[in-house]
Write a protein that holds these residues in place. Structure first.
Motif, mmCIF file in Angstrom:
data_model
loop_
_atom_site.group_PDB
_atom_site.id
_atom_site.type_symbol
_atom_site.label_atom_id
_atom_site.label_comp_id
_atom_site.label_asym_id
_atom_site.label_seq_id
_atom_site.Cartn_x
_atom_site.Cartn_y
_atom_site.Cartn_z
ATOM 1 N N GLU A 46 0.768 -1.082 0.011
ATOM 2 C CA GLU A 46 0.166 0.042 0.171
ATOM 3 C C GLU A 46 0.873 1.192 -0.040
ATOM 4 O O GLU A 46 2.081 1.202 0.409
ATOM 5 N N PRO A 47 0.053 2.384 -0.562
ATOM 6 C CA PRO A 47 1.199 3.714 -0.554
ATOM 7 C C PRO A 47 1.159 4.403 0.850
ATOM 8 O O PRO A 47 0.722 3.929 1.750
ATOM 9 N N TRP A 48 2.285 5.121 1.020
ATOM 10 C CA TRP A 48 2.594 6.158 2.176
ATOM 11 C C TRP A 48 1.703 7.133 1.937
ATOM 12 O O TRP A 48 1.400 7.661 1.108
ATOM 13 N N ILE A 72 3.014 10.939 8.653
ATOM 14 C CA ILE A 72 3.297 9.937 7.390
ATOM 15 C C ILE A 72 3.102 8.634 8.034
ATOM 16 O O ILE A 72 3.776 8.132 8.714
ATOM 17 N N PHE A 73 2.173 7.931 7.308
ATOM 18 C CA PHE A 73 1.860 6.551 7.790
ATOM 19 C C PHE A 73 1.318 5.712 6.544
ATOM 20 O O PHE A 73 1.144 6.247 5.552
ATOM 21 N N PRO A 74 1.696 4.413 6.353
ATOM 22 C CA PRO A 74 0.821 3.659 5.451
ATOM 23 C C PRO A 74 -0.627 3.931 5.554
ATOM 24 O O PRO A 74 -1.180 3.883 6.378
ATOM 25 N N GLN A 75 -1.122 3.902 4.240
ATOM 26 C CA GLN A 75 -2.676 4.006 4.124
ATOM 27 C C GLN A 75 -3.294 2.770 4.740
ATOM 28 O O GLN A 75 -2.982 1.550 4.710
ATOM 29 N N THR A 76 -4.159 3.081 5.747
ATOM 30 C CA THR A 76 -4.735 2.188 6.378
ATOM 31 C C THR A 76 -6.358 2.296 6.032
ATOM 32 O O THR A 76 -7.080 3.297 6.156
ATOM 33 N N THR A 77 -6.732 1.179 5.564
ATOM 34 C CA THR A 77 -8.229 1.153 4.712
ATOM 35 C C THR A 77 -9.359 1.000 5.925
ATOM 36 O O THR A 77 -8.992 0.562 7.134
ATOM 37 N N TYR A 78 -10.365 1.069 5.431
ATOM 38 C CA TYR A 78 -11.608 0.949 6.320
ATOM 39 C C TYR A 78 -11.486 1.631 7.608
ATOM 40 O O TYR A 78 -12.376 1.387 8.469
ATOM 41 N N ARG A 133 6.074 6.212 -2.640
ATOM 42 C CA ARG A 133 6.725 5.290 -2.309
ATOM 43 C C ARG A 133 5.555 4.512 -1.854
ATOM 44 O O ARG A 133 4.463 4.766 -1.577
ATOM 45 N N GLN A 134 5.813 3.118 -1.348
ATOM 46 C CA GLN A 134 5.000 2.237 -0.970
ATOM 47 C C GLN A 134 5.714 1.369 -0.014
ATOM 48 O O GLN A 134 6.714 1.093 0.091
ATOM 49 N N ILE A 135 4.720 0.555 0.677
ATOM 50 C CA ILE A 135 5.176 -0.464 1.584
ATOM 51 C C ILE A 135 4.752 -1.757 1.459
ATOM 52 O O ILE A 135 3.491 -1.948 0.659
ATOM 53 N N GLU A 136 5.621 -2.818 1.927
ATOM 54 C CA GLU A 136 5.053 -4.142 1.575
ATOM 55 C C GLU A 136 4.969 -4.826 2.688
ATOM 56 O O GLU A 136 5.875 -4.722 3.683
ATOM 57 N N PRO A 172 -0.519 1.534 -5.233
ATOM 58 C CA PRO A 172 0.414 2.320 -6.212
ATOM 59 C C PRO A 172 0.944 1.305 -7.406
ATOM 60 O O PRO A 172 0.690 0.065 -7.354
ATOM 61 N N SER A 173 1.487 1.850 -8.311
ATOM 62 C CA SER A 173 1.912 1.083 -9.636
ATOM 63 C C SER A 173 2.995 0.215 -8.794
ATOM 64 O O SER A 173 3.781 0.453 -8.103
ATOM 65 N N GLU A 174 3.095 -0.971 -9.860
ATOM 66 C CA GLU A 174 4.261 -2.099 -9.539
ATOM 67 C C GLU A 174 5.363 -1.531 -9.459
ATOM 68 O O GLU A 174 6.421 -2.022 -8.424
ATOM 69 N N ASP A 175 5.881 -0.489 -10.159
ATOM 70 C CA ASP A 175 7.356 -0.061 -9.991
ATOM 71 C C ASP A 175 7.537 0.913 -9.089
ATOM 72 O O ASP A 175 8.765 1.624 -9.063
#
Length: 329
Positions: free
Chosen positions: A175-177, A252-258, A274-277, A322-325
């Motif tokens: 997910e994105p930051w 600044i935090f990873p997107q948290t859904t719901y 940027r994204q986090i895995e 976010p996009s794969e790359d």
């Protein structure tokens, strides 16, 4: 100071005594501990005193109104919890050999999207194995790995990267930051649901407390020729929300859904996105139980199925991928 070393030579502690001690250690009150154990106070006090005599060390400091663990007591408590958990797990695994798969699985999970991924897996796994029970523990990646090494967690969903020398694992989501901004902040009033990193350059920032993550955030801002104005480090999404709600700073935090919140606006950080895995991990050198192995295989199959047929698993309306790359942070 009481020596925290415990000499176990000749000691014959049974599981019942360890159970008594852990309850006393958790309650730090003999009356409450006795009530929890459905026994009277004098026998419980005698059991703890006999345990101290057997070990040859003081485990509990007895005050007039409270109890306090000594260093030896704190050490024994940690070990006793591990022993009792392992005993229960072993019992369940033996019973499940001749029955439908059942028992408890302890799972650690970081905040962000990870709990929602885990919820979907548990939903599917329960359809196949309704007799399984779950113990979930939420914390930072570092806290979770400490508990895993102590034997308190079986598997975990953590933020990548992870130590592949000591852990098995595979990627399960990303997910994105984002920037969490008070609705009263001028940046929150911008119409776009994205915000360039440079717009945050002069803002007071609240960031995750993991040292490697802070360094990555500093490097991220250096790409636009500036230093982040970090005023607070936190390890909990709740902390990020509470501080950002009243405009202490932008988190600044990873997107948290719901997790809709009328006091906050969430904007995906772009410009240098940027994204986090997230990865499902377990310890190398530790054999998974039948239950744990089935759960890991179920998750692996679920990920493969999603990769083959993503259209059958629609992304919720508020979730952005976010996009794969996109680079990882």
């Amino acid at each position: 100071m009481i020596n925290a070393e415990i000499n176990l030579t000749g000691v014959q502690m049974d599981l019942r005594t360890l159970k008594y001690f852990t309850v006393v250690a958790e309650e730090l009150n003999i009356t409450r501990a006795a009530e929890r154990l459905n026994m009277s106070q004098p026998p419980l006090s005698n059991q703890i005193k006999a345990l101290e005599d057997e070990l040859g060390t003081q485990l509990i400091i007895r005050g007039k109104r409270y109890l306090q663990l000594t260093e030896s007591g704190a050490l024994l408590y940690r070990r006793a919890v591990q022993i009792l958990n392992m005993s229960e797990k072993t019992k369940q695994e033996i019973q499940s050999l001749d029955n439908e798969l059942s028992g408890n699985i302890s799972i650690g999970v970081v905040e962000g999207r990870a709990p929602f991924l885990l919820a979907r897996w548990i939903e599917g796994f329960r359809e196949e194995y309704p007799g399984v029970r779950y113990r979930l523990w939420n914390g930072s990646s570092d806290d979770i790995l400490d508990r895993m090494r102590s034997g308190l967690l079986d598997v975990a969903v953590i933020a990548s990267p992870y130590d592949s020398e000591h852990l098995h694992g595979f990627a399960v989501g990303r997910e994105p930051w984002v920037a969490l901004i008070s609705r009263d902040h001028p940046l929150a009033k911008l119409e776009d649901d994205k915000i360039p990193l440079k717009a945050l350059a002069d803002e007071p920032l609240i960031v995750p407390s993991r040292k490697s993550r802070i360094e990555s955030i500093r490097s991220w801002f250096q790409e636009i020729g500036t230093e982040p104005n970090i005023i607070c480090e936190m390890s909990s999404y709740i902390d990020a929300v509470a501080l950002s709600e009243i405009n202490v700073g932008i988190s600044i935090f990873p997107q948290t859904t719901y997790t809709p919140n009328d006091l906050l606006v969430s904007k995906v950080i772009t410009g240098t996105e940027r994204q986090i895995e997230y990865s499902l991990v377990w310890l190398r050198g530790r054999m998974l139980s039948e239950l744990e192995h089935e759960f890991v295989d179920f998750v692996r199959d679920a990920i493969e199925e999603y990769d083959k047929h993503p259209h059958e698993y629609p992304i919720p309306v508020h979730e952005y991928l976010p996009s794969e790359d996109t680079k990882y942070l």
